[in-house]
Scaffold this motif. Structure first.
Motif, PDB file in Angstrom:
ATOM      1  N   ASP A  10       0.829  -1.209   0.000  1.00 41.45           N
ATOM      2  CA  ASP A  10       0.000   0.000   0.000  1.00 41.45           C
ATOM      3  C   ASP A  10       0.860   1.255   0.000  1.00 41.45           C
ATOM      4  O   ASP A  10       0.586   2.209  -0.724  1.00 41.45           O
ATOM      5  N   ASP A  11       1.914   1.263   0.825  1.00 42.99           N
ATOM      6  CA  ASP A  11       2.789   2.438   0.902  1.00 42.99           C
ATOM      7  C   ASP A  11       3.514   2.675  -0.421  1.00 42.99           C
ATOM      8  O   ASP A  11       3.607   3.809  -0.895  1.00 42.99           O
ATOM      9  N   GLU A  12       4.035   1.616  -0.996  1.00 43.36           N
ATOM     10  CA  GLU A  12       4.729   1.733  -2.277  1.00 43.36           C
ATOM     11  C   GLU A  12       3.771   2.247  -3.352  1.00 43.36           C
ATOM     12  O   GLU A  12       4.119   3.116  -4.146  1.00 43.36           O
ATOM     13  N   THR A  13       2.553   1.693  -3.346  1.00 41.19           N
ATOM     14  CA  THR A  13       1.561   2.099  -4.339  1.00 41.19           C
ATOM     15  C   THR A  13       1.254   3.582  -4.211  1.00 41.19           C
ATOM     16  O   THR A  13       1.203   4.309  -5.202  1.00 41.19           O
ATOM     17  N   ARG A  14       1.078   4.041  -2.979  1.00 43.52           N
ATOM     18  CA  ARG A  14       0.759   5.451  -2.746  1.00 43.52           C
ATOM     19  C   ARG A  14       1.891   6.339  -3.256  1.00 43.52           C
ATOM     20  O   ARG A  14       1.660   7.294  -4.004  1.00 43.52           O
ATOM     21  N   THR A  15       3.113   6.036  -2.884  1.00 44.66           N
ATOM     22  CA  THR A  15       4.286   6.814  -3.307  1.00 44.66           C
ATOM     23  C   THR A  15       4.417   6.828  -4.824  1.00 44.66           C
ATOM     24  O   THR A  15       4.608   7.882  -5.448  1.00 44.66           O
ATOM     25  N   PHE A  16       4.274   5.664  -5.424  1.00 47.53           N
ATOM     26  CA  PHE A  16       4.421   5.511  -6.873  1.00 47.53           C
ATOM     27  C   PHE A  16       3.314   6.265  -7.618  1.00 47.53           C
ATOM     28  O   PHE A  16       3.582   7.020  -8.555  1.00 47.53           O
ATOM     29  N   PHE A  17       2.065   6.099  -7.175  1.00 46.73           N
ATOM     30  CA  PHE A  17       0.952   6.747  -7.864  1.00 46.73           C
ATOM     31  C   PHE A  17       0.976   8.268  -7.703  1.00 46.73           C
ATOM     32  O   PHE A  17       0.554   8.986  -8.592  1.00 46.73           O
ATOM     33  N   GLU A  18       1.467   8.758  -6.558  1.00 45.55           N
ATOM     34  CA  GLU A  18       1.601  10.209  -6.383  1.00 45.55           C
ATOM     35  C   GLU A  18       2.566  10.774  -7.421  1.00 45.55           C
ATOM     36  O   GLU A  18       2.325  11.819  -8.013  1.00 45.55           O
ATOM     37  N   LYS A  19       3.671  10.057  -7.622  1.00 49.11           N
ATOM     38  CA  LYS A  19       4.663  10.496  -8.606  1.00 49.11           C
ATOM     39  C   LYS A  19       4.057  10.458 -10.015  1.00 49.11           C
ATOM     40  O   LYS A  19       4.163  11.415 -10.777  1.00 49.11           O
ATOM     41  N   LEU A  20       3.384   9.364 -10.343  1.00 49.37           N
ATOM     42  CA  LEU A  20       2.747   9.251 -11.655  1.00 49.37           C
ATOM     43  C   LEU A  20       1.717  10.349 -11.860  1.00 49.37           C
ATOM     44  O   LEU A  20       1.639  10.963 -12.923  1.00 49.37           O
TER      45      LEU A  20
END
Length: 184
Positions: A10-20
């Motif tokens: 979940d944390d990785e997804t949040r960080t990654f999607f914010e960047k995208l």
């Protein structure tokens, strides 16, 4: 094992999607729900790959070294947990970019050597580009050259001196030549 491809936490997804999202906004969903089938993001050795779910299913028996060739690498997580987009993400980013910058021929080579784009090199910029928003950088013939961050909003760009940086360089296609060994 540690080398296996796995879904993002979940944390990785949040960080990654914010960047995208800083580059493509709500178009993130177009990357996942595609007319040609569902796609997903998978992590392998800190790198995030964009792969078709069909491939993930088929790849059950594939040695993990070969798996990475099946997808597009979007970038990697740093030791501190930040996400860095790689130039290999340019095509999907360009296809869905919200904010674009076109640079003049006089600034192309400089950008492709990893330099920021000065105001004098700016051909045009999408209306409403926010300061620090992600931008895809094109030449005047509409070829995507890389991406970066808007140092100033569209409105502010009009009042800047010629040497002031308007795009902070993050990645460019010249990297394919400069760091082949690092990307592979």
């Amino acid at each position: 094992g540690a080398g296996a491809m796995r879904p993002l936490t979940d944390d990785e997804t949040r960080t990654f999607f914010e960047k995208l999202a800083s580059f493509i906004g709500e178009n993130v969903r177009h990357l996942i729900d595609r007319p040609d089938g569902a796609y997903c993001f998978r992590l392998n050795k800190d790198r995030v790959y964009y792969v078709s779910e069909e491939m993930v299913k088929l790849a059950g028996g594939v040695p993990k070294e070969d798996l990475v060739a099946l997808g597009t690498c979007f970038g990697k997580f740093t030791k501190s947990g930040k996400f860095r987009l790689h130039i290999t993400a340019l095509e999907p980013l360009a296809a869905h970019a919200k904010h674009k910058v076109w640079i003049k021929p006089s600034s192309e080579m400089s950008f492709l050597y990893g330099n920021h784009v000065p105001k004098q090199g700016l051909g045009r910029i999408t209306e409403g580009t926010p300061q620090y928003g992600g931008v895809v950088v094109y030449n005047m013939s509409n070829v995507p050259l890389g991406f970066g961050v808007a140092a100033h909003s569209t409105e502010r760009c009009r009042d800047l001196g010629p040497q002031v940086a308007v795009v902070l360089h993050q990645a460019d296609i010249g990297e394919y030549l400069r760091v082949e060994e690092e990307l592979s």
